[in-house]
Design a protein around this motif. Structure first.
Motif, short mmCIF file in Angstrom:
data_model
loop_
_atom_site.label_atom_id
_atom_site.label_comp_id
_atom_site.label_asym_id
_atom_site.label_seq_id
_atom_site.Cartn_x
_atom_site.Cartn_y
_atom_site.Cartn_z
N THR A 73 0.82 -1.21 0.00
CA THR A 73 0.00 0.00 0.00
C THR A 73 0.85 1.26 0.00
O THR A 73 0.51 2.25 -0.66
CB THR A 73 -0.93 0.01 1.23
N LEU A 74 1.97 1.21 0.73
CA LEU A 74 2.88 2.36 0.74
C LEU A 74 3.49 2.56 -0.64
O LEU A 74 3.62 3.70 -1.11
CB LEU A 74 3.98 2.15 1.78
N MET A 75 3.86 1.48 -1.30
CA MET A 75 4.45 1.60 -2.64
C MET A 75 3.45 2.17 -3.63
O MET A 75 3.81 2.96 -4.50
CB MET A 75 4.94 0.22 -3.11
N VAL A 76 2.18 1.76 -3.52
CA VAL A 76 1.16 2.29 -4.43
C VAL A 76 1.00 3.80 -4.22
O VAL A 76 0.95 4.57 -5.19
CB VAL A 76 -0.19 1.57 -4.20
N ARG A 77 0.93 4.24 -2.95
CA ARG A 77 0.80 5.68 -2.67
C ARG A 77 2.02 6.44 -3.18
O ARG A 77 1.88 7.55 -3.72
CB ARG A 77 0.63 5.90 -1.17
N GLU A 78 3.19 5.85 -2.99
CA GLU A 78 4.41 6.51 -3.43
C GLU A 78 4.44 6.63 -4.95
O GLU A 78 4.85 7.67 -5.50
CB GLU A 78 5.62 5.74 -2.93
N ARG A 79 4.01 5.59 -5.65
CA ARG A 79 3.98 5.63 -7.12
C ARG A 79 3.00 6.67 -7.62
O ARG A 79 3.29 7.41 -8.58
CB ARG A 79 3.62 4.25 -7.68
N VAL B 89 -5.89 18.22 -9.99
CA VAL B 89 -6.79 17.35 -9.23
C VAL B 89 -6.06 16.08 -8.79
O VAL B 89 -6.19 15.64 -7.64
CB VAL B 89 -8.04 17.00 -10.06
N ALA B 90 -5.28 15.50 -9.70
CA ALA B 90 -4.53 14.29 -9.35
C ALA B 90 -3.54 14.56 -8.22
O ALA B 90 -3.37 13.74 -7.31
CB ALA B 90 -3.80 13.76 -10.59
N ALA B 91 -2.87 15.71 -8.27
CA ALA B 91 -1.91 16.06 -7.22
C ALA B 91 -2.61 16.29 -5.89
O ALA B 91 -2.11 15.89 -4.83
CB ALA B 91 -1.13 17.30 -7.63
N TRP B 92 -3.78 16.92 -5.92
CA TRP B 92 -4.55 17.15 -4.70
C TRP B 92 -4.90 15.82 -4.03
O TRP B 92 -4.89 15.71 -2.80
CB TRP B 92 -5.81 17.93 -5.04
N ARG B 93 -5.15 14.78 -4.83
CA ARG B 93 -5.53 13.48 -4.27
C ARG B 93 -4.33 12.64 -3.86
O ARG B 93 -4.46 11.79 -2.96
CB ARG B 93 -6.38 12.71 -5.29
N SER B 94 -3.18 12.82 -4.50
CA SER B 94 -2.07 11.89 -4.30
C SER B 94 -0.91 12.43 -3.47
O SER B 94 -0.15 11.66 -2.89
CB SER B 94 -1.51 11.43 -5.66
N VAL B 95 -0.74 13.75 -3.40
CA VAL B 95 0.37 14.30 -2.64
C VAL B 95 -0.01 14.34 -1.16
O VAL B 95 -1.05 14.90 -0.80
CB VAL B 95 0.74 15.73 -3.13
N PRO B 96 0.79 13.75 -0.28
CA PRO B 96 0.46 13.75 1.15
C PRO B 96 0.79 15.10 1.80
O PRO B 96 1.53 15.91 1.23
CB PRO B 96 1.36 12.65 1.72
N LEU B 97 0.23 15.32 2.96
CA LEU B 97 0.60 16.49 3.75
C LEU B 97 2.01 16.28 4.30
O LEU B 97 2.31 15.22 4.85
CB LEU B 97 -0.38 16.70 4.90
N LEU B 98 2.85 17.29 4.14
CA LEU B 98 4.25 17.20 4.60
C LEU B 98 4.54 18.44 5.44
O LEU B 98 4.75 19.53 4.91
CB LEU B 98 5.20 17.11 3.40
N ARG B 99 4.55 18.26 6.76
CA ARG B 99 4.73 19.38 7.67
C ARG B 99 5.98 19.26 8.54
O ARG B 99 6.30 20.17 9.29
CB ARG B 99 3.53 19.49 8.62
N GLY B 100 6.66 18.12 8.47
CA GLY B 100 7.75 17.87 9.40
C GLY B 100 8.89 18.86 9.33
O GLY B 100 9.63 19.04 10.30
#
Length: 416
Positions: free
Chosen positions: A14-20, A190-201
């Motif tokens: 699942t992590l690999m799918v999200r990363e792809r 739209v694709a980026a809005w759905r696939s890019v995770p929140l990155l706040r670190g």
């Protein structure tokens, strides 16, 4: 610093799918803004005739984008790390889409020039943001493959984006490529809005600082300057060659104007496959080692191309394709290394400054390359071989210089 690839435990599917999905979205963003930049150059004949401008005035349309991209990257470097990565990416990409639409709607040369400046402002920041997100979201041990996939967008723009844009321009006018890029950008948004995770670190403690403090942190670190020098060296030799490939091959090597697309199509198709191959080998064998190997191999086609006599088309295509494969190939491990040069808290600022310096390096190198060449009374290009020797010197320096980098290989920052 070790140049060997690190070992990692198996990655959940699942992590690999999200990363792809993330990487394909970033590659699509890269594709649209690269096509937007590249399509202006072949539109020159239409635009100079339509707006009744000189070649120099048209050249300003092209250079205005790069100059705006460099300046915006430098200014944005002071504040980019104060924002969550996904929100920054979506806002900048939306601005790019609006600026591209303005290019297509421009009724005059002045309006088009202003729109190209705006597109450069957003496009320059986009490139740095894409690379920053790869650095934040993908662990160092897989970052070579990630960069290979994201950077394959350049190959796709050469193979499909620019030829399709030119076909649209010939059929429906010069406005249509910009309308098509705008439409594609909305889909990708739209694709980026759905696939890019929140990155706040990366944001811890950054917002409390004055904006200039972040830029000072980037510029005060000696390791960053070593990385900036490597980045500019990667582009210096090749961009004294690239702008004059068509001029030299059509004047000295026997290539006809009708055959010019073959050079870029063959090179684009080849790099579409080899970019991802270099990425896999980079992670398997080590980023420093692969950078050195590909850089040394790139010298051969650079010297061959700049000294090439009249040859048959298949021989020319072999040389030019090898040039694109290896010259662009060294950028894959090179950019993976550059994303690891800064700490995560300043990575966005670092990549923005790096983008500005890369724009400057490309401009200066192209200018130096132009100074090196001249025309004989018969119209042949002379002095092009000097650009090949310059590429050899810069390659030898950077093959040694890359060993001086200190890398931060920690995993991606926390998401929320």
């Amino acid at each position: 610093m070790s140049s060997t690839a690190s070992t990692a435990p198996p990655i959940p599917s699942t992590l690999m799918v999200r990363e792809r999905l993330l990487l394909w979205s970033l590659a699509a963003i890269n594709f649209t803004h690269i096509v937007d930049f590249m399509v202006m150059m072949p539109l020159g004949p239409q635009l100079t005739k339509l707006f009744h401008v000189s070649d120099a005035e048209f050249g300003l349309l092209v250079s205005a984008y790069s100059l705006a991209a460099g300046l915006s990257g430098l200014l944005v470097s002071m504040v980019i790390d104060r924002f969550e990565r996904k929100r920054a990416l979506l806002l900048v990409y939306a601005g790019f889409a609006v600026a591209t639409l303005a290019c297509g709607l421009a009724p005059s040369y002045g309006a088009l020039l202003a729109a190209r400046v705006a597109a450069g402002v957003f496009g320059g920041v986009l490139g740095a943001l894409v690379q920053t997100i790869v650095g934040d979201a993908v662990p160092f041990e897989r970052r070579g493959q990630a960069m290979g996939l994201v950077m394959s967008a350049f190959s796709m723009s050469t193979v499909a984006g620019v030829p399709l844009s030119l076909w649209m321009a010939s059929r429906w006018g010069w406005h249509m490529p910009f309308f098509a890029i705008t439409a594609a950008s909305l889909v990708v948004l739209v694709a980026a809005w759905r696939s890019v995770p929140l990155l706040r670190g990366h944001m811890t403690g950054v917002s409390a600082q004055p904006p200039i403090t972040q830029l000072k942190r980037v510029l005060a670190e000696p390791n960053h300057w070593r990385a900036f020098a490597l980045s500019m060296l990667m582009l210096s030799g090749s961009f004294s060659i690239i702008p004059y490939i068509t001029i030299y091959t059509t004047s000295n090597v026997g290539l006809s104007q009708e055959q010019v697309p073959y050079v870029y199509f063959a090179g684009g198709v080849a790099t579409l496959f080899t970019a991802r191959l270099w990425g896999r080998l980079t992670d398997r064998w080590g980023k420093v080692l692969m950078f050195r190997v590909i850089s040394v191999l790139a010298v051969l086609p650079m010297l061959a191309l700049t000294h090439l006599p009249v040859v048959a088309l298949p021989v020319l295509l072999l040389v030019t394709t090898a040039f694109f494969v290896f010259v662009s190939g060294r950028m894959v491990p090179g950019m993976a290394l550059l994303t690891a040069a800064p700490e995560p808290s300043v990575r966005g600022s670092f990549m923005s400054v790096n983008g500005a310096l890369q724009s400057a390096a490309m401009g200066v190198s192209a200018w130096v390359g132009g100074l090196m060449i001249s025309r004989t009374p018969e119209g042949l290009v002379q002095g092009y071989g000097r650009a090949g020797w310059l590429a050899l010197v810069t390659t030898l320096i950077m093959v040694w210089w890359v060993g001086r980098l200190r890398l931060h290989t920690q995993s991606a920052p926390a998401r929320g």
